[in-house]
Design an enzyme around this catalytic site. Structure first.
Site, mmCIF file in Angstrom:
data_model
loop_
_atom_site.group_PDB
_atom_site.id
_atom_site.type_symbol
_atom_site.label_atom_id
_atom_site.label_comp_id
_atom_site.label_asym_id
_atom_site.label_seq_id
_atom_site.Cartn_x
_atom_site.Cartn_y
_atom_site.Cartn_z
ATOM 1 N N GLU A 161 0.795 -1.232 0.000
ATOM 2 C CA GLU A 161 0.000 0.000 0.000
ATOM 3 C C GLU A 161 0.833 1.291 0.000
ATOM 4 O OE1 GLU A 161 -3.787 -1.838 2.402
ATOM 5 O OE2 GLU A 161 -2.099 -1.164 3.573
HETATM 6 C C1 TNX Z 1 -4.564 -4.008 4.904
HETATM 7 S S1 TNX Z 1 -3.316 -5.997 3.260
HETATM 8 C C2 TNX Z 1 -3.286 -3.873 5.375
HETATM 9 C C3 TNX Z 1 -3.074 -3.377 6.721
HETATM 10 C C4 TNX Z 1 -4.364 -3.138 7.454
HETATM 11 C C5 TNX Z 1 -5.362 -4.187 7.094
HETATM 12 C C6 TNX Z 1 -6.649 -4.081 7.840
HETATM 13 C C7 TNX Z 1 -2.033 -5.332 3.916
HETATM 14 C C8 TNX Z 1 -0.772 -5.919 3.580
HETATM 15 N N1 TNX Z 1 -2.166 -4.265 4.706
HETATM 16 O O1 TNX Z 1 -2.298 -2.214 6.686
HETATM 17 O O2 TNX Z 1 -4.108 -3.170 8.815
HETATM 18 O O3 TNX Z 1 -5.613 -4.087 5.733
HETATM 19 O O4 TNX Z 1 -7.483 -5.165 7.561
#
Ligand code: TNX
Length: 530
Positions: free
Chosen positions: A315
């Site tokens: 992200e």
């Molecule tokens: C996605 S999927 C994230 C996290 C969040 C989570 C909450 C991923 C690698 N990262 O930063 O905590 O969703 O469900």
């Protein structure tokens, strides 16, 4: 020939994860205070302590001849592959481990055969031989969104190692807080660790704390996989070293969710208490960033006996693809240089030149969207493997039901059946040899206490454990068999103070009626609102 009355099939032994082979001859071996334990080393102490905790019986050890009702532990590498074991419960019980981990797992299986009825404690008779499907069976705990101290992490290790998980991925840094003391960058813990999601207090691990976690995990045959999430998820670093980070970059989802949830937006230099993602980054074009990353990863590697360092990579929404690629290529190479195998979230597979052998962690859907599948497969092209954490089935921070008081919903609503019915090799259609294993992440935006963790973990972590351990082709690898078996764990969980979610999908009451009475000390905790 005499006509035989057909016998109804015996229910499977109440074991999770179900072993490669397990037969129930029927009947029981009484477990009395006259029983003695044979064996040595930590396994003997583990067995002694576990039986004491479960039954109150403090069984002595002996070097004498084996007698009826005794329990024998021994090692023999020829009985199974790595981490495997055999177990028989007849007029005495015997566990033979292929190695120390196998012995530990044989003990966990034996503990699942403990029952209590009108005649007292006993072990169900059984013939078991077992070894894991995947060598990597992970659970991730996010200690960044909410901090969990050493005692809670140890309790967490107790819970998941009993289900034969063998890797503990600790998500040690995120926008909301930095959790690991680093000597070369001391302001991380003095200035960037005090906060958490929702404005709750934070915390951090001293190096001794971290060593204590690693040692405790090792005693339960778990390898710690520390993660420093980079280049995004780094807002907290800016509280300590503003010169290392970019100004926050907003995205539409972040703005919409912040408005919807009434959460603040990120402000440079102030603790971030919301749940939004994708707004932060370290400065990718500054050399000082790489000095920072090198110091942090080097100090962490020195404390980490396991082979893996997780470098995050998810992200990074405000970062250009070219900057992202140059950063993760350099940091994955640096990790190899430090002597560790990099692990990274699957987005890192977008970079052409990630270090060879980097392990990708796939968090996309079971029906992959966009470039997710391609990014994940690139790790294999670079000689690496994959850890499967498909978010719509394996993310244990998702709610069980739409109105569940804790958890999130963005990936899916994950009831117990959904958590159970997925196949890691089918998601990306890659051969089993390219899959290192399975990991079930527990993000903690909405979770503050061990009781919160328990509610989301149990019974779904048991489902994930079976996916990671049990053979795909086993006749018991069905939802019908799993729900009947897991139902029988309620008494032991209650006794251990584990407030599981009493999901109506599981026939708890029938299992209670058929078997073990609940301990009088036990408390069943249902879902609780704040
Ligand atoms: C996605 S999927 C994230 C996290 C969040 C989570 C909450 C991923 C690698 N990262 O930063 O905590 O969703 O469900």
């Amino acid at each position: 020939m005499t006509a035989q009355t057909p016998q109804p099939p015996r229910p499977p032994l109440p074991l999770v994860p179900f072993p490669v082979f397990a037969e129930a001859p029927g009947g029981r071996m009484p477990l009395r205070e006259t029983a003695r334990l044979h064996g040595d080393g930590p396994a003997l102490a583990d067995l002694h302590d576990a039986i004491l905790r479960r039954t109150g019986l403090a069984l002595p050890s002996t070097r004498g001849a084996v007698e009826q009702g005794d329990i024998v532990l021994r090692l023999d590498p020829s009985v199974a592959t790595a981490e495997g074991y055999t177990l028989t419960v007849d007029d005495h019980a015997e566990i033979i481990g292929a190695d120390a981990a196998g012995l530990f797992y044989g003990i966990q299986t034996l503990l699942q055969l403990v029952q209590q009825d009108d005649e007292g404690w006993s072990l169900r008779r059984a013939v078991v031989s077992d070894a894991p499907r995947f060598g990597y069976r992970g659970v991730m705990l996010d200690v960044a969104r909410h901090f969990f101290g050493v005692a809670d992490v140890q309790a967490f290790i107790d819970r998941v190692s009993a289900l034969k998980f063998n890797h503990l991925h600790l998500h040690l840094s995120d926008d909301q807080g930095w959790r690991m003391h680093i000597d070369a960058w001391p302001l991380l813990t003095t200035r960037a660790s005090g906060s958490s999601a929702n404005g709750d207090p934070g915390g951090f691990y001293t190096k001794d704390d971290y060593r204590a976690i690693v040692a405790y995990a090792a005693s339960k045959h778990m390898v710690v996989v520390p993660e420093i999430d980079l280049p995004g998820h780094t807002h907290a670093i800016g509280l300590a070293y503003p010169e290392l980070v970019e100004a926050p970059v907003m995205n539409d989802t972040l703005l919409a969710e912040a408005a919807d949830l009434g959460q603040p937006l990120p402000v440079a230099g102030e603790p971030y208490t919301g749940w939004g993602v994708g707004h932060s980054s370290v400065r990718i074009r500054e050399e000082s960033t790489y000095r920072f990353v090198r110091d942090v990863l080097t100090e962490l590697a020195e404390l980490t006996p396991g082979p893996y360092l997780h470098i995050g990579g998810d992200e990074a929404l405000g970062t250009t693809p070219a900057d992202f690629a140059s950063f993760v290529e350099r940091v994955s190479a640096l990790t190899v240089e430090i002597g560790k195998t990099p692990v990274a979230w699957h987005e890192v597979g977008a970079a052409p030149g990630i270090a060879e052998g980097t392990v990708g962690q796939y968090w996309g859907n079971t029906t992959p969207a966009g470039a997710h599948a391609e990014e994940a497969r690139h790790f294999i092209e670079r000689g690496g493997t994959l850890i499967m954490s498909a978010s719509n089935v394996a993310y244990l921070d998702m709610k069980y039901t739409p109105d569940f008081p804790l958890g999130a919903t963005w990936a899916a609503i994950i009831d117990v059946r959904t958590a159970y019915e997925w196949e890691p090799t089918a998601v990306l259609d890659v051969p089993e040899r390219d899959i290192l294993g399975v990991e079930t992440p527990l993000w903690t935006e909405t979770l503050r206490t061990l009781a919160d963790l328990d509610l989301l973990l149990f019974p779904r972590a048991a489902a994930q454990a079976e996916i990671a351990w049990s053979p795909r082709e086993s006749p018991e690898r069905t939802w019908g068999s799993f729900r009947a078996r897991v139902a029988r764990f309620a008494p032991a969980w209650r006794h251990a103070g584990i407030g599981f979610h009493p999901s109506p999908e599981i026939p708890w009451a029938e299992a209670d009626a058929a078997g073990t009475p609940a301990s009088p000390r036990s408390v069943a905790r249902g879902p609780h609102a704040r």
